[in-house]
Design a protein around this motif. Sequence first.
Motif, PDB file in Angstrom:
ATOM      1  N   GLN A  11       0.832  -1.207   0.000  1.00  0.00           N
ATOM      2  CA  GLN A  11       0.000   0.000   0.000  1.00  0.00           C
ATOM      3  C   GLN A  11       0.860   1.248   0.000  1.00  0.00           C
ATOM      4  OE1 GLN A  11      -2.449   2.004  -0.104  1.00  0.00           O
ATOM      5  NE2 GLN A  11      -1.807   3.609   1.321  1.00  0.00           N
ATOM      6  N   SER A  12       1.958   1.260   0.757  1.00  0.00           N
ATOM      7  CA  SER A  12       2.835   2.420   0.819  1.00  0.00           C
ATOM      8  C   SER A  12       3.472   2.708  -0.540  1.00  0.00           C
ATOM      9  CB  SER A  12       3.923   2.193   1.868  1.00  0.00           C
ATOM     10  OG  SER A  12       4.809   3.286   1.919  1.00  0.00           O
ATOM     11  N   ILE A  13       3.937   1.645  -1.211  1.00  0.00           N
ATOM     12  CA  ILE A  13       4.528   1.806  -2.541  1.00  0.00           C
ATOM     13  C   ILE A  13       3.486   2.331  -3.526  1.00  0.00           C
ATOM     14  CG2 ILE A  13       5.496   0.552  -4.507  1.00  0.00           C
ATOM     15  CD1 ILE A  13       6.789  -1.345  -2.399  1.00  0.00           C
ATOM     16  N   ALA A  14       2.276   1.771  -3.452  1.00  0.00           N
ATOM     17  CA  ALA A  14       1.209   2.197  -4.358  1.00  0.00           C
ATOM     18  C   ALA A  14       0.838   3.654  -4.121  1.00  0.00           C
ATOM     19  CB  ALA A  14      -0.016   1.300  -4.169  1.00  0.00           C
ATOM     20  N   GLN A  15       0.752   4.058  -2.861  1.00  0.00           N
ATOM     21  CA  GLN A  15       0.374   5.438  -2.553  1.00  0.00           C
ATOM     22  C   GLN A  15       1.415   6.426  -3.060  1.00  0.00           C
ATOM     23  OE1 GLN A  15      -1.461   6.156   1.292  1.00  0.00           O
ATOM     24  NE2 GLN A  15      -0.239   8.000   1.547  1.00  0.00           N
ATOM     25  N   ALA A  16       2.692   6.083  -2.862  1.00  0.00           N
ATOM     26  CA  ALA A  16       3.748   6.954  -3.366  1.00  0.00           C
ATOM     27  C   ALA A  16       3.718   7.012  -4.893  1.00  0.00           C
ATOM     28  CB  ALA A  16       5.109   6.459  -2.882  1.00  0.00           C
ATOM     29  N   GLY A  17       3.479   5.860  -5.533  1.00  0.00           N
ATOM     30  CA  GLY A  17       3.407   5.828  -6.991  1.00  0.00           C
ATOM     31  C   GLY A  17       2.270   6.669  -7.534  1.00  0.00           C
ATOM     32  N   LEU A  18       1.127   6.635  -6.848  1.00  0.00           N
ATOM     33  CA  LEU A  18      -0.017   7.440  -7.272  1.00  0.00           C
ATOM     34  C   LEU A  18       0.263   8.927  -7.109  1.00  0.00           C
ATOM     35  CD1 LEU A  18      -2.915   5.284  -5.787  1.00  0.00           C
ATOM     36  CD2 LEU A  18      -2.430   5.649  -8.209  1.00  0.00           C
ATOM     37  N   GLN A  19       1.084   9.265  -6.129  1.00  0.00           N
ATOM     38  CA  GLN A  19       1.409  10.672  -5.898  1.00  0.00           C
ATOM     39  C   GLN A  19       2.406  11.197  -6.926  1.00  0.00           C
ATOM     40  OE1 GLN A  19       0.193  12.881  -3.807  1.00  0.00           O
ATOM     41  NE2 GLN A  19       1.646  14.528  -4.215  1.00  0.00           N
ATOM     42  N   TYR A  20       3.410  10.400  -7.237  1.00  0.00           N
ATOM     43  CA  TYR A  20       4.509  10.904  -8.061  1.00  0.00           C
ATOM     44  C   TYR A  20       4.545  10.340  -9.477  1.00  0.00           C
ATOM     45  CZ  TYR A  20       6.107  12.366  -3.450  1.00  0.00           C
ATOM     46  OH  TYR A  20       6.179  12.938  -2.222  1.00  0.00           O
ATOM     47  N   GLY A  21       3.782   9.282  -9.747  1.00  0.00           N
ATOM     48  CA  GLY A  21       3.772   8.697 -11.079  1.00  0.00           C
ATOM     49  C   GLY A  21       3.122   9.603 -12.109  1.00  0.00           C
ATOM     50  N   LYS A  22       3.609   9.565 -13.342  1.00  0.00           N
ATOM     51  CA  LYS A  22       3.081  10.416 -14.415  1.00  0.00           C
ATOM     52  C   LYS A  22       2.438   9.599 -15.543  1.00  0.00           C
ATOM     53  CE  LYS A  22       4.762  13.999 -12.283  1.00  0.00           C
ATOM     54  NZ  LYS A  22       3.858  14.896 -11.524  1.00  0.00           N
ATOM     55  N   ASP A  23       2.978   8.416 -15.781  1.00  0.00           N
ATOM     56  CA  ASP A  23       2.479   7.589 -16.876  1.00  0.00           C
ATOM     57  C   ASP A  23       1.126   6.981 -16.506  1.00  0.00           C
ATOM     58  OD1 ASP A  23       3.422   6.001 -19.492  1.00  0.00           O
ATOM     59  OD2 ASP A  23       2.371   4.627 -18.135  1.00  0.00           O
ATOM     60  N   LYS A  24       0.140   7.080 -17.401  1.00  0.00           N
ATOM     61  CA  LYS A  24      -1.207   6.608 -17.085  1.00  0.00           C
ATOM     62  C   LYS A  24      -1.251   5.103 -16.842  1.00  0.00           C
ATOM     63  CE  LYS A  24      -2.833   6.092 -21.872  1.00  0.00           C
ATOM     64  NZ  LYS A  24      -3.886   6.493 -22.848  1.00  0.00           N
ATOM     65  N   TYR A  25      -0.373   4.355 -17.503  1.00  0.00           N
ATOM     66  CA  TYR A  25      -0.343   2.911 -17.310  1.00  0.00           C
ATOM     67  C   TYR A  25       0.251   2.558 -15.941  1.00  0.00           C
ATOM     68  CZ  TYR A  25      -1.347   2.920 -22.287  1.00  0.00           C
ATOM     69  OH  TYR A  25      -1.933   3.136 -23.512  1.00  0.00           O
ATOM     70  N   ASP A  26       1.258   3.337 -15.526  1.00  0.00           N
ATOM     71  CA  ASP A  26       1.802   3.141 -14.191  1.00  0.00           C
ATOM     72  C   ASP A  26       0.758   3.457 -13.128  1.00  0.00           C
ATOM     73  OD1 ASP A  26       4.255   2.325 -15.102  1.00  0.00           O
ATOM     74  OD2 ASP A  26       5.192   4.303 -14.935  1.00  0.00           O
ATOM     75  N   ILE A  27      -0.037   4.496 -13.345  1.00  0.00           N
ATOM     76  CA  ILE A  27      -1.093   4.858 -12.393  1.00  0.00           C
ATOM     77  C   ILE A  27      -2.075   3.699 -12.243  1.00  0.00           C
ATOM     78  CG2 ILE A  27      -3.028   6.418 -11.955  1.00  0.00           C
ATOM     79  CD1 ILE A  27      -0.270   7.679 -11.540  1.00  0.00           C
ATOM     80  N   ARG A  66      -1.425   0.564 -12.655  1.00  0.00           N
ATOM     81  CA  ARG A  66      -0.751  -0.512 -11.927  1.00  0.00           C
ATOM     82  C   ARG A  66      -0.700  -0.205 -10.429  1.00  0.00           C
ATOM     83  NH1 ARG A  66       2.730   0.224 -16.556  1.00  0.00           N
ATOM     84  NH2 ARG A  66       2.416  -1.481 -18.062  1.00  0.00           N
ATOM     85  N   TYR A  67      -0.462   1.048 -10.080  1.00  0.00           N
ATOM     86  CA  TYR A  67      -0.428   1.418  -8.666  1.00  0.00           C
ATOM     87  C   TYR A  67      -1.817   1.289  -8.032  1.00  0.00           C
ATOM     88  CZ  TYR A  67       4.320   3.193  -9.297  1.00  0.00           C
ATOM     89  OH  TYR A  67       5.662   3.315  -9.556  1.00  0.00           O
ATOM     90  N   GLU A  68      -2.850   1.632  -8.771  1.00  0.00           N
ATOM     91  CA  GLU A  68      -4.213   1.447  -8.278  1.00  0.00           C
ATOM     92  C   GLU A  68      -4.490  -0.034  -8.027  1.00  0.00           C
ATOM     93  OE1 GLU A  68      -6.355   3.386  -7.203  1.00  0.00           O
ATOM     94  OE2 GLU A  68      -6.238   5.358  -8.154  1.00  0.00           O
ATOM     95  N   GLU A  69      -4.009  -0.887  -8.939  1.00  0.00           N
ATOM     96  CA  GLU A  69      -4.204  -2.320  -8.781  1.00  0.00           C
ATOM     97  C   GLU A  69      -3.440  -2.843  -7.558  1.00  0.00           C
ATOM     98  OE1 GLU A  69      -5.583  -6.187  -9.543  1.00  0.00           O
ATOM     99  OE2 GLU A  69      -6.265  -4.191 -10.154  1.00  0.00           O
TER     100      GLU A  69
END
Length: 205
Positions: free
Chosen positions: A13-29, A31-34
């Motif tokens: 969850q911590s990795i996903a939350q950070a990814g959602l905050q700082y990620g830019k690529d829509k596909y990465d977003i 994946r972080y949601e998943e």
Amino acid sequence: MNDAWLDFAIRIQSIAQAGLQYGKDKYDIERYEELRRISAEMIAVRTDIPVAKVYDLFCNETGYQTPKVDTRAAVFVDGKILLVHENNGTWSLPGGWCDVDQSVASNTVKEVKEETGFAVTAEKLIAVQDWRKHNVTNYAYGVVKIFVQCKYESGEFEDNIETTGIAFFDEDTLPENLAVEKCTREQILMCFAALQDPNAPTVFD
């Protein structure tokens, strides 16, 4: 839930939350949601709590995830320590979550006033502890517990919505039914040790 399964879910969850905050690529977003949904499902399977409820409680923050801060007061009078009687029948050191507009010291003083009616002064930092190493954990996020030695100034118990009473205990008469997610017997004895040795260093881990 003090086990590796919970730790895995928290880390995901911590990795996903950070990814959602700082990620830019829509596909990465996506994946972080998943990953976030998977972390909620892991806890739901382990606890039999519905996934939707877990998700609402566990995945409701944004930004980089950090631990919550819990302050606990060690108030001594005549060598005995103050404990509050919780609504669920357990005993604990007075305290609670540190409000965003409070310092550790002011929050500790505020919590004592709210739960007991006592006016106290925060005098000494006893310990800073990661609750995963010391307490029964019942939240799916990190908690830093800060224990503060306080001096009783004035007041008497006042009815409130958090506690049903108070009592003072010495080392040999501590109650068995402690709220161990808030404070353990060992943590209370740690506070006694700090009182008995004014020069003892702050405990931290």
